[in-house]
Enzyme design. Structure first.
Site, PDB file in Angstrom:
ATOM      1  N   GLY A 229     -28.659  37.913  26.076  1.00 57.51           N
ATOM      2  CA  GLY A 229     -29.268  38.666  26.719  1.00 57.51           C
ATOM      3  C   GLY A 229     -28.085  38.146  27.565  1.00 57.51           C
TER       4      GLY A 229
ATOM      5  N   ASP B 254     -26.841  30.830  16.511  1.00 63.25           N
ATOM      6  CA  ASP B 254     -27.548  30.035  17.165  1.00 63.25           C
ATOM      7  C   ASP B 254     -28.422  29.581  15.470  1.00 63.25           C
ATOM      8  OD1 ASP B 254     -30.141  30.795  19.049  1.00 63.25           O
ATOM      9  OD2 ASP B 254     -30.925  30.261  16.986  1.00 63.25           O
TER      10      ASP B 254
ATOM     11  N   CYS C 243     -34.343  26.791  31.275  1.00 62.72           N
ATOM     12  CA  CYS C 243     -35.452  27.056  32.376  1.00 62.72           C
ATOM     13  C   CYS C 243     -36.700  26.229  31.989  1.00 62.72           C
ATOM     14  CB  CYS C 243     -35.554  29.110  31.290  1.00 62.72           C
ATOM     15  SG  CYS C 243     -36.235  28.747  29.861  1.00 62.72           S
TER      16      CYS C 243
ATOM     17  N   ASP D 176     -27.611  27.184  26.455  1.00 61.54           N
ATOM     18  CA  ASP D 176     -28.292  27.875  26.989  1.00 61.54           C
ATOM     19  C   ASP D 176     -30.117  26.808  26.183  1.00 61.54           C
ATOM     20  OD1 ASP D 176     -30.484  28.598  28.513  1.00 61.54           O
ATOM     21  OD2 ASP D 176     -30.212  31.009  28.129  1.00 61.54           O
TER      22      ASP D 176
END
Length: 393
Positions: free
Chosen positions: A215, A234, A335, A282
């Site tokens: 995203g 990743d 997050c 992230d």
């Protein structure tokens, strides 16, 4: 489906979610999709009602409920009209007995609540589990926000990100022509700000170190106007495999995918050492900032798992920092609103790496340690900690 049958379906789904949370199984939205795929007779109103009941019960239960029935009985304490639906009819919940114990209401498991209260004011806690809005990011490679607002009359402009739109809850975004054309993506406005904090531009070398399904990678590609070198990395093959079809739809054909060996990441990135203009981390985290979207993720979290996540975060920070060129930018985001995953990680990194300079390119959220914090209550976004550093020259 009758109202009682809908309630039983919600009980069945929450039972599956509870088991999946303990066994490392699929997320709630995946389980719900599977449930209705096997029950084609359920209409759209049935599916919507069952989903709402299941998610309301999950949001209400801070501790893992004993069962789906306990979770829905707990919800019925707040919605007395549900009590009459435990009527014992075929395919419906059995009548309530003295042995039934409703799940108690709560924000989080008891072991975690003190950590939350240490970092958030009490009046901010309920918003962690409120219903989340439906945010979109306009893909600048194919459209402008003004064009999309004209095409989507129900959309309103976001107040924090220049590419953000907000649609009414329940809008089927994937059925919109603009989605099929790659002009919009579903993305929380706070998540869009993480990509904006990177300051990516045409011709740069940008590494998205924990890209997942991509995203933020797609947002970076748009910021770079499709020009430059953008590497999405990743260690999870399945998650990374979702990126290519999304990139094709978005017209972002300059993205390079790099699947890393989880125990040998440094070797897989050795050719990029000291070359990146921007590295975005992230990082894997508890996900508590997304509880309003994934309330069952509270039930998956344990103290040992949180410790492992913190160790992983510290490691990927070191890996990512080694890729940044002198004067380049390192963006660290989680997050999560737990200080052990955000503020404290930055404090430890800066203490061990003198010469890195804290920058503050964002004006959203509130300063928090060496970064900024966004919260559902204050900013209307998911919860994030975002820090931006400049490498020594």
């Amino acid at each position: 489906m009758t109202p009682s049958a809908r309630l039983q379906a919600a009980i069945d789904i929450v039972d599956q979610v509870i088991f999946a949370a303990s066994a490392g199984g699929a997320a709630a939205d995946t389980l719900i999709a599977r449930y209705f795929k096997a029950r084609r007779y359920a209409g759209s109103k049935d599916r919507r009602a069952v989903r709402e009941l299941a998610y309301a019960a999950m949001r209400r239960a801070g501790e893992v409920p004993a069962s789906g029935r306990a979770a829905l009985l707990g919800l019925a304490q707040d919605r007395p009209e549900l009590l009459d639906l435990f009527d014992g009819a075929p395919h419906c919940p059995a009548p309530i007995t003295a042995q039934d114990v409703p799940a108690p209401a709560g924000i989080a498991p008891a072991w975690l609540i003190d950590q939350l209260r240490a970092t958030l004011d009490a009046d901010e806690l309920p918003a962690l589990l409120a219903r989340a809005p439906l945010d979109l990011r306009v893909n600048r490679l194919k459209a402008t926000r003004e064009e999309m607002m004209a095409a989507l009359p129900d959309a309103v402009a976001g107040s924090l990100s220049p590419d953000a739109l907000r649609l009414p809850e329940g809008t089927n975004v994937e059925a919109l022509p603009a989605f099929a054309a790659g002009k919009i993506e579903i993305q929380d406005e706070g998540s869009q700000l993480i990509a904006a904090a990177c300051g990516a531009a045409e011709g740069m070398v940008v590494v998205d170190l924990c890209a997942g399904a991509g995203g933020k990678t797609l947002a970076l590609a748009a910021a770079m106007d499709g020009q430059g070198q953008l590497i999405a990395c990743d260690v999870d093959r399945q998650r990374l495999s979702r990126l290519p079809p999304r990139a094709e739809r978005a017209g972002a054909d300059m993205i390079e995918l790099r699947l890393l060996n989880g125990s040998r990441e440094r070797e897989g990135l050795s050719d990029l050492k000291g070359l990146a203009d921007v590295v975005l981390i992230d990082a894997p985290c508890s996900g508590m900032g997304t509880w309003r979207r994934n309330p069952e993720s509270r039930w998956r979290l344990t103290p040992p798992r949180l410790d492992r996540l913190r160790a992983t975060q510290a490691d990927v920070l070191k890996i990512g920092a080694a890729l940044v060129k002198p004067g380049g930018r390192l963006v660290y985001a989680v997050c999560s609103l737990l200080d052990g995953e955000g503020r404290d990680q930055m404090d430890r990194f800066l203490g061990a790496h003198p010469g890195w300079e804290v920058q503050d390119p964002l004006r959203a959220g509130r300063p928090h340690g060496a970064g900024r914090r966004l919260t559902p209550a204050h900013d209307g976004t998911d919860g994030f900690f975002i820090a931006v550093l400049r490498a020594p020259c």
